[in-house]
Motif scaffolding. Structure first.
Motif, PDB file in Angstrom:
ATOM      1  N   ARG A  96       0.844  -1.191   0.000  1.00  0.00           N
ATOM      2  CA  ARG A  96       0.000   0.000   0.000  1.00  0.00           C
ATOM      3  C   ARG A  96       0.879   1.240   0.000  1.00  0.00           C
ATOM      4  O   ARG A  96       2.097   1.156   0.189  1.00  0.00           O
ATOM      5  N   HIS A  97       0.245   2.379  -0.185  1.00  0.00           N
ATOM      6  CA  HIS A  97       0.950   3.665  -0.154  1.00  0.00           C
ATOM      7  C   HIS A  97       0.416   4.505   0.999  1.00  0.00           C
ATOM      8  O   HIS A  97      -0.791   4.506   1.264  1.00  0.00           O
ATOM      9  N   LYS A  98       1.303   5.233   1.663  1.00  0.00           N
ATOM     10  CA  LYS A  98       0.918   6.058   2.812  1.00  0.00           C
ATOM     11  C   LYS A  98       0.053   7.238   2.398  1.00  0.00           C
ATOM     12  O   LYS A  98      -0.820   7.664   3.138  1.00  0.00           O
ATOM     13  N   THR A  99       0.315   7.788   1.208  1.00  0.00           N
ATOM     14  CA  THR A  99      -0.435   8.945   0.722  1.00  0.00           C
ATOM     15  C   THR A  99      -0.959   8.647  -0.673  1.00  0.00           C
ATOM     16  O   THR A  99      -0.214   8.138  -1.523  1.00  0.00           O
ATOM     17  N   ILE A 100      -2.219   8.958  -0.891  1.00  0.00           N
ATOM     18  CA  ILE A 100      -2.805   8.811  -2.230  1.00  0.00           C
ATOM     19  C   ILE A 100      -3.638  10.048  -2.548  1.00  0.00           C
ATOM     20  O   ILE A 100      -4.104  10.743  -1.643  1.00  0.00           O
ATOM     21  N   LYS A 101      -3.800  10.284  -3.831  1.00  0.00           N
ATOM     22  CA  LYS A 101      -4.725  11.313  -4.304  1.00  0.00           C
ATOM     23  C   LYS A 101      -5.794  10.584  -5.090  1.00  0.00           C
ATOM     24  O   LYS A 101      -5.485   9.782  -5.981  1.00  0.00           O
ATOM     25  N   VAL A 102      -7.054  10.843  -4.751  1.00  0.00           N
ATOM     26  CA  VAL A 102      -8.171  10.130  -5.379  1.00  0.00           C
ATOM     27  C   VAL A 102      -9.071  11.119  -6.107  1.00  0.00           C
ATOM     28  O   VAL A 102      -9.382  12.190  -5.584  1.00  0.00           O
ATOM     29  N   GLN A 103      -9.474  10.722  -7.307  1.00  0.00           N
ATOM     30  CA  GLN A 103     -10.498  11.460  -8.046  1.00  0.00           C
ATOM     31  C   GLN A 103     -11.741  10.578  -8.068  1.00  0.00           C
ATOM     32  O   GLN A 103     -11.656   9.380  -8.334  1.00  0.00           O
ATOM     33  N   TRP A 104     -12.909  11.167  -7.764  1.00  0.00           N
ATOM     34  CA  TRP A 104     -14.158  10.404  -7.732  1.00  0.00           C
ATOM     35  C   TRP A 104     -15.321  11.341  -7.974  1.00  0.00           C
ATOM     36  O   TRP A 104     -15.157  12.553  -8.043  1.00  0.00           O
TER      37      TRP A 104
END
Length: 136
Positions: A96-104
């Protein structure tokens, strides 16, 4: 409505179809089902209740959130962890990654972009994997 959990790995391995405003009842059922399993579950994807649509719901630090057509557009800080899933037995190792950017999109189909970190980011990554047919 609380729905029965899908455990068929062939179905779960399918990539989800895009969600539309017509799929709001599925999001409502997902939220009801997540609440019913709150003692051992922090997130769900629509395929976990037998609906092949790109919708996830999750606990965001005590507030239940929903995302239609979530897409992780940025990842940072790879780490190894173990996760379980209501649709499968046991725990499995995953990255997994500690930081993510999500578009939804929300239920009005308005697009949002936001950064998530830590535990919430991990939950979202697990549920987005479900939408992509990746079984953890």
């Amino acid at each position: 409505m609380v729905r029965e959990l899908m455990k068929d790995t062939v179905f779960l391995a399918q990539k989800a179809q895009p969600a539309t405003a017509d799929d709001i009842p599925t999001a409502d059922d997902l939220l009801d089902t997540l609440r019913a399993h709150a003692d051992g579950c922090v997130g769900m994807a629509a395929n976990m209740i037998g609906v092949n649509k790109a919708i996830i719901v999750f606990d965001d630090e005590g507030t239940l959130r929903e995302m239609f057509n979530p897409e992780i557009v940025y990842r940072k800080g790879l780490y190894l962890t173990e996760e379980g899933c209501l649709s499968l037995q046991g725990q499995r190792k995953t990255k997994r990654h500690k930081t993510i950017k999500v578009q939804w999109q929300d239920r009005e189909m308005h697009t949002h972009i936001k950064n998530f970190t830590g535990w919430t980011a991990q939950i979202i990554q697990h549920e987005v994997d479900h939408c992509n047919g990746i079984i953890i």
